[in-house]
Design a protein around this motif. Structure first.
Motif, PDB file in Angstrom:
ATOM      1  N   PRO A 123       0.823  -1.217   0.000  1.00 59.73           N
ATOM      2  CA  PRO A 123       0.000   0.000   0.000  1.00 59.73           C
ATOM      3  C   PRO A 123       0.859   1.270   0.000  1.00 59.73           C
ATOM      4  N   ILE A 124       0.261   2.329  -0.533  1.00 59.51           N
ATOM      5  CA  ILE A 124       0.888   3.644  -0.456  1.00 59.51           C
ATOM      6  C   ILE A 124       0.200   4.502   0.605  1.00 59.51           C
ATOM      7  N   LEU A 125      -0.948   4.049   1.084  1.00 62.50           N
ATOM      8  CA  LEU A 125      -1.683   4.700   2.168  1.00 62.50           C
ATOM      9  C   LEU A 125      -2.374   3.606   2.964  1.00 62.50           C
ATOM     10  N   TYR A 126      -2.315   3.677   4.291  1.00 61.40           N
ATOM     11  CA  TYR A 126      -2.855   2.540   5.060  1.00 61.40           C
ATOM     12  C   TYR A 126      -3.372   3.019   6.418  1.00 61.40           C
ATOM     13  N   ASN A 127      -4.647   3.362   6.462  1.00 56.32           N
ATOM     14  CA  ASN A 127      -5.315   3.748   7.710  1.00 56.32           C
ATOM     15  C   ASN A 127      -6.253   2.633   8.147  1.00 56.32           C
ATOM     16  N   ARG A 128      -6.236   2.320   9.424  1.00 57.25           N
ATOM     17  CA  ARG A 128      -7.018   1.193   9.921  1.00 57.25           C
ATOM     18  C   ARG A 128      -8.351   1.599  10.552  1.00 57.25           C
ATOM     19  N   GLU A 129      -8.576   2.878  10.756  1.00 57.14           N
ATOM     20  CA  GLU A 129      -9.793   3.316  11.434  1.00 57.14           C
ATOM     21  C   GLU A 129     -10.973   3.298  10.468  1.00 57.14           C
ATOM     22  N   ASN A 130     -12.174   3.248  11.070  1.00 58.73           N
ATOM     23  CA  ASN A 130     -13.398   3.243  10.265  1.00 58.73           C
ATOM     24  C   ASN A 130     -13.507   4.524   9.444  1.00 58.73           C
ATOM     25  N   GLU A 131     -13.975   4.392   8.201  1.00 54.14           N
ATOM     26  CA  GLU A 131     -14.216   5.508   7.283  1.00 54.14           C
ATOM     27  C   GLU A 131     -12.938   6.239   6.886  1.00 54.14           C
ATOM     28  N   THR A 132     -11.791   5.587   7.049  1.00 57.65           N
ATOM     29  CA  THR A 132     -10.541   6.111   6.506  1.00 57.65           C
ATOM     30  C   THR A 132     -10.093   5.193   5.369  1.00 57.65           C
ATOM     31  N   PHE A 133      -9.047   5.606   4.644  1.00 58.34           N
ATOM     32  CA  PHE A 133      -8.725   4.935   3.390  1.00 58.34           C
ATOM     33  C   PHE A 133      -7.373   4.213   3.431  1.00 58.34           C
ATOM     34  N   LYS A 134      -7.326   3.168   2.598  1.00 56.19           N
ATOM     35  CA  LYS A 134      -6.084   2.504   2.229  1.00 56.19           C
ATOM     36  C   LYS A 134      -5.996   2.580   0.706  1.00 56.19           C
ATOM     37  N   GLU A 135      -4.777   2.713   0.152  1.00 55.61           N
ATOM     38  CA  GLU A 135      -4.646   2.821  -1.299  1.00 55.61           C
ATOM     39  C   GLU A 135      -3.455   2.011  -1.803  1.00 55.61           C
ATOM     40  N   TRP A 136      -3.598   1.495  -3.020  1.00 60.02           N
ATOM     41  CA  TRP A 136      -2.555   0.742  -3.703  1.00 60.02           C
ATOM     42  C   TRP A 136      -2.503   1.190  -5.170  1.00 60.02           C
ATOM     43  N   ILE A 137      -1.325   1.211  -5.753  1.00 60.85           N
ATOM     44  CA  ILE A 137      -1.177   1.466  -7.191  1.00 60.85           C
ATOM     45  C   ILE A 137      -1.252   0.133  -7.917  1.00 60.85           C
ATOM     46  N   VAL A 138      -2.101   0.059  -8.942  1.00 60.15           N
ATOM     47  CA  VAL A 138      -2.231  -1.164  -9.739  1.00 60.15           C
ATOM     48  C   VAL A 138      -1.087  -1.214 -10.746  1.00 60.15           C
ATOM     49  N   PRO A 139      -0.288  -2.278 -10.748  1.00 60.00           N
ATOM     50  CA  PRO A 139       0.791  -2.377 -11.736  1.00 60.00           C
ATOM     51  C   PRO A 139       0.245  -2.336 -13.161  1.00 60.00           C
ATOM     52  N   LEU A 140       0.935  -1.654 -14.041  1.00 59.95           N
ATOM     53  CA  LEU A 140       0.464  -1.552 -15.428  1.00 59.95           C
ATOM     54  C   LEU A 140       0.368  -2.916 -16.095  1.00 59.95           C
ATOM     55  N   ASN A 141       1.300  -3.821 -15.759  1.00 60.51           N
ATOM     56  CA  ASN A 141       1.245  -5.131 -16.405  1.00 60.51           C
ATOM     57  C   ASN A 141       0.039  -5.957 -15.962  1.00 60.51           C
ATOM     58  N   ALA A 142      -0.627  -5.533 -14.891  1.00 62.06           N
ATOM     59  CA  ALA A 142      -1.845  -6.230 -14.463  1.00 62.06           C
ATOM     60  C   ALA A 142      -3.072  -5.709 -15.191  1.00 62.06           C
ATOM     61  N   SER A 143      -3.117  -4.408 -15.446  1.00 64.53           N
ATOM     62  CA  SER A 143      -4.322  -3.814 -16.036  1.00 64.53           C
ATOM     63  C   SER A 143      -4.270  -3.680 -17.549  1.00 64.53           C
ATOM     64  N   GLN A 144      -3.115  -3.955 -18.167  1.00 64.36           N
ATOM     65  CA  GLN A 144      -2.981  -3.729 -19.611  1.00 64.36           C
ATOM     66  C   GLN A 144      -3.888  -4.616 -20.455  1.00 64.36           C
ATOM     67  N   ASP A 145      -4.283  -5.777 -19.923  1.00 60.58           N
ATOM     68  CA  ASP A 145      -5.194  -6.638 -20.695  1.00 60.58           C
ATOM     69  C   ASP A 145      -6.643  -6.243 -20.511  1.00 60.58           C
ATOM     70  N   GLY A 146      -6.896  -5.152 -19.776  1.00 65.36           N
ATOM     71  CA  GLY A 146      -8.251  -4.638 -19.613  1.00 65.36           C
ATOM     72  C   GLY A 146      -9.051  -5.304 -18.507  1.00 65.36           C
ATOM     73  N   LYS A 147      -8.413  -6.176 -17.712  1.00 67.05           N
ATOM     74  CA  LYS A 147      -9.149  -6.884 -16.663  1.00 67.05           C
ATOM     75  C   LYS A 147      -8.241  -7.129 -15.466  1.00 67.05           C
ATOM     76  N   ILE A 148      -8.803  -6.943 -14.261  1.00 72.00           N
ATOM     77  CA  ILE A 148      -8.097  -7.337 -13.046  1.00 72.00           C
ATOM     78  C   ILE A 148      -9.084  -7.988 -12.082  1.00 72.00           C
ATOM     79  N   ILE A 149      -8.543  -8.846 -11.236  1.00 69.65           N
ATOM     80  CA  ILE A 149      -9.332  -9.472 -10.168  1.00 69.65           C
ATOM     81  C   ILE A 149      -8.710  -9.055  -8.838  1.00 69.65           C
ATOM     82  N   VAL A 150      -9.538  -8.472  -7.974  1.00 65.13           N
ATOM     83  CA  VAL A 150      -9.081  -8.000  -6.668  1.00 65.13           C
ATOM     84  C   VAL A 150      -9.576  -8.951  -5.589  1.00 65.13           C
ATOM     85  N   THR A 151      -8.664  -9.444  -4.774  1.00 63.47           N
ATOM     86  CA  THR A 151      -9.014 -10.331  -3.662  1.00 63.47           C
ATOM     87  C   THR A 151      -8.306  -9.857  -2.401  1.00 63.47           C
TER      88      THR A 151
END
Length: 782
Positions: free
Chosen positions: A729-757
């Motif tokens: 993650p590039i941002l990681y808050n654990r409290e309610n109603e706060t955000f966590k964020e990740w950058i999606v690698p280009l090689n994952a999204s270049q085929d037009g589809k990703i699966i998030v788990t």
């Protein structure tokens, strides 16, 4: 059950139709009972038939003895072992394997003459006679001065499962039972028996220490009265009694044993003691099992055939293994079997591991809608926030399917129930345990016929099915709710005074009104929030303070100009009527319900179905910041206004919403309204009150050259993977109603589809309510 029946097409008055098919007067009808039927069930069955028929027809059946006469109309109650009655040969099957010779089985046969006839109710035993009489009452067309059955009846039946019962705990936790009189309990137990139930489970201990304000008599007395009623109706009397103290405390252990023995001594009938291993209780089986043995020694002093049961609810793997090793080493004859309930090991596993000489009973939760064993799947959040955990919840088709899934691993069931709101579910479970092939609609028609009358039977069956469908899919998109409401309103317009005094009618009508009011309010209030967000989006032009004031002016229309006031008023009337008729407590302040979670839908009838409470709190936090941090305020207003609409090329999913989570592929049964915060009056954003622990989302048609960021709101950890690869993650808050964020690698999204788990974090040390949660997921195009 094995059922053999012949139903020809024309109608017969229970006194049966003449050859020309014309109704025959029943004013002089008789009832006769064989002296071989054991008491008190013989007298109870006669009383049940005469009272229920007289209520509906004003016809008073006369109890007679002596010869059966061909020119009179008679209901004859006999045992299949009888040879004759009143000079007439009893029409049993020549096949001794027929249903009327099997435990609890019966045959109902009509024999006609030109001037009269006999309706034979032939039981294998006392219960068989009672259940045969129940079949007559379910199937008969009972209306003023008329009793009708299908012509030329010959029906035989016996139950598939020997244990068919329901828990009726006289305690404040229940939302209605604690307000009942002895007469109301008897009537309800009678009605359950008419629909095939043969057991009642009481909850006897500790209620007098903290009595319900609704108690008509002390709990200590009522539990003995329940035993007396069970004796009269030949219903097994069970006791559910958790051990909520440390069993190694000898003083408390001795006191509990003394308490039990006092109950055993006072009850005229007591068949089974069920001790849950957990929920509540947390003793190790090494302490529980010797305690159960001591209970058995006291039980058989007063009830020689009494039996002891244990559930493995809440047991760890080590504790479960200990239990089975104990059975192998000690082979306890005092233990009758194991009960499977919520948080028990899988039922198939239990039946496989349990030696065949021990029985296996299910403890199904028929009473709750969320945070339970069988939650309503993908329930719309608007229902979860308002109608709640213990509302009137007819789920006939769903529960018939659930019963079919698990019943084969058991010897039957005694259900978990905390009120009469689940009445239809009880009937479905009982009748399907009697015959797993019985058509659900046939059961509902019988239900409608007996409780509402022949003329309404089909409409009631269809209306109940429609109420079940009201809870399927996104509420705003479910136009069937309005059609269901129109259907019930049509019946309401034609309702007789007798019908309007029927509590089952009142509670079903309440559901029709409540569902409709909730849907109309949802559509209205969600639209107000959309309008408010449009205003907030103009904050850079209007100024933050003016934008918030204008947005709030839109939002407060929900309270200043509410929708569907006439429906709201009728809901309140019906709630009060139900409190008066059956003691149903739909409010803490008005009806002294034990808690808001206990069916208090009246207290939540106006709970916001948009985020105005949350927005109000956000505005209060932001206004003092405008002078010093206007840029931060504008940035926050931008996040708020675009929360569910992040812009072209970006995506938002409320992971537990049936309407706002189109990319979510996982379905978690209990994903709706797990977060019971602030007694249900949480001011948190609605999406954060529902969640999944480890959702899966699928995105397609992505732009191959775009950069995406995943944002997650929730609580605790979120161990995210994209296409199986764990991201940092590039941002990681654990409290309610706060955000966590990740950058999606280009090689994952270049085929037009990703699966998030999401991986499941190790949180075995935490209470389940504190486990990590994912509530909102964004895929943001940058």
């Amino acid at each position: 059950m094995r059922t053999k029946s012949i139903h020809l097409t024309c109608l017969l008055i229970l006194g049966f139709f003449a050859a020309v098919g014309q109704p025959i007067s029943m004013k002089s009808a008789n009832i006769i009972a064989s002296n071989t039927i054991p008491s008190p069930v013989k007298e109870t069955t006669v009383r049940m038939l005469t009272e229920e028929i007289q209520k509906r027809t004003s016809i008073a059946l006369k109890l007679v003895s002596g010869q059966l006469k061909s020119n009179e109309f008679t209901i004859a109650l006999v045992l299949s072992s009888d040879k004759d009655l009143g000079g007439k040969t009893i029409p049993v099957s020549a096949d001794k394997n027929s249903e009327e010779f099997k435990a609890e089985g019966y045959r109902v046969v009509s024999e006609l003459t030109d001037k009269g006839g006999i309706l034979w109710v032939i039981g294998a035993d006392a219960r068989g006679v009672l259940f045969g009489a129940g079949w007559v009452l379910r199937k008969a067309g009972l209306s003023p001065k008329s009793i009708q059955l299908e012509q030329k009846t010959n029906v035989a039946a016996s139950p598939a499962y020997p244990i068919r019962g329901h828990q009726l705990g006289y305690r404040h936790t229940a939302n209605s039972y604690d307000a009942w009189t002895v007469a109301q309990f008897e009537q309800y137990i009678r009605e359950l028996a008419i629909f095939g139930s043969n057991a009642v489970e009481g909850i006897p201990f500790h209620e007098d220490e903290n009595p319900s304000p609704h108690f008509k008599i002390p709990a200590r007395e009522m539990n003995v009265k329940l035993s007396e009623i069970c004796q009269a109706y030949d219903q097994d009397y069970w006791v559910w009694t958790p051990v909520t103290f440390e069993l190694h405390d000898k003083a408390k252990r001795d006191a509990e044993l003394k308490l039990h023995e006092d109950l055993y001594k006072r009850c005229p009938r007591l068949d089974h003691i069920f001790v849950p291993g957990g929920d509540p209780g947390d003793n190790h089986p090494r302490e529980v099992l010797p305690f159960l043995k001591d209970l058995h020694e006291r039980l058989v002093k007063y009830h020689p055939n009494g039996k002891i049961w244990l559930s493995l609810q809440g047991f760890s793997v080590e504790q479960i293994d200990y239990f089975y090793q104990y059975l192998k080493d000690n082979k306890p004859t005092w233990l009758q079997g194991v009960v499977s309930g919520p948080s028990s090991p899988p039922m198939a596993e239990t039946r496989f591991r349990l030696p065949k000489n021990y029985q296996h009973r299910e403890y199904p939760d028929l009473t709750h809608n969320v945070r339970c064993e069988f939650p309503v799947r993908q329930w719309d959040q608007a229902y979860a926030l308002t109608i709640g955990r213990e509302a009137c919840n007819p789920r006939p088709y769903e529960f018939a399917a659930i019963h079919k899934t698990y019943a084969a691993f058991t010897d039957g069931f005694v259900s978990y129930s905390d009120g009469c709101h689940d009445d239809i579910n009880k009937v479905i479970w009982s009748m399907r345990a009697w015959d797993t092939q019985t058509d659900v609609r046939e059961i509902l028609v019988d239900y409608g016929n007996f409780f509402f009358g022949k003329n309404l039977a089909d409409n009631i069956a269809d209306g109940i099915a429609a109420l079940e469908n009201n809870w399927k899919g996104p509420l705003a998109q479910n136009g069937g709710v309005e059609a269901t409401f129109a259907f019930w309103k049509g019946m309401e317009a034609a309702a007789t005074p007798q019908l309007t005094e029927n509590w089952r009618w009142q509670i079903l009508l309440l559901r029709a009104y409540y569902d409709t009011y909730t849907r109309r309010r949802l559509i209205y209030e969600q639209d107000l929030e959309k309008q408010a967000n449009i205003v907030l989006a103009k904050a850079p032009q209007l100024g933050a303070d003016k934008a918030m004031a204008s947005a709030w002016g839109v939002l407060e229309k929900a309270e200043k100009a509410p929708i569907a006031y006439d429906l709201r008023k009728r809901i309140e009337q019906l709630c009060q009527t139900l409190y008066n008729s059956i003691g149903l407590q739909t409010s803490v302040p008005k009806h002294q319900a034990k808690g808001y979670e206990r069916g208090c839908l009246l207290d939540f009838v106006d709970y916001p179905l948009n985020n105005r409470w949350w927005l109000e709190d956000e505005f209060k936090k932001l206004k003092p910041m405008i002078a010093d941090s206007n840029a931060k305020v504008l940035a926050r207003l931008n996040v708020i206004s675009t929360w569910e609409n992040p812009g072209a090329g970006s995506f938002y999913d409320d992971v537990s919403s049936t309407s706002k989570g189109p990319r979510v592929r996982t379905i978690v049964d209990d994903a709706t309204d797990i977060a019971w915060w602030d007694n249900g009056f949480s001011r948190a954003r609605l999406s954060t009150q529902t969640f999944q622990n480890n959702p899966e989302l699928v995105y397609d048609n992505l732009e191959s050259d775009a950069r995406y960021i995943i944002r997650v709101a929730g609580m605790g950890e979120a161990l995210l993977r994209v296409d199986g690869k764990r991201l940092i993650p590039i941002l990681y808050n654990r409290e309610n109603e706060t955000f966590k964020e990740w950058i999606v690698p280009l090689n994952a999204s270049q085929d037009g589809k990703i699966i998030v788990t999401f991986d499941e974090p190790e949180e075995s040390h935490l209470n389940w309510r504190k486990h990590s949660k994912v509530s909102d997921v964004w895929l943001l195009k940058r």
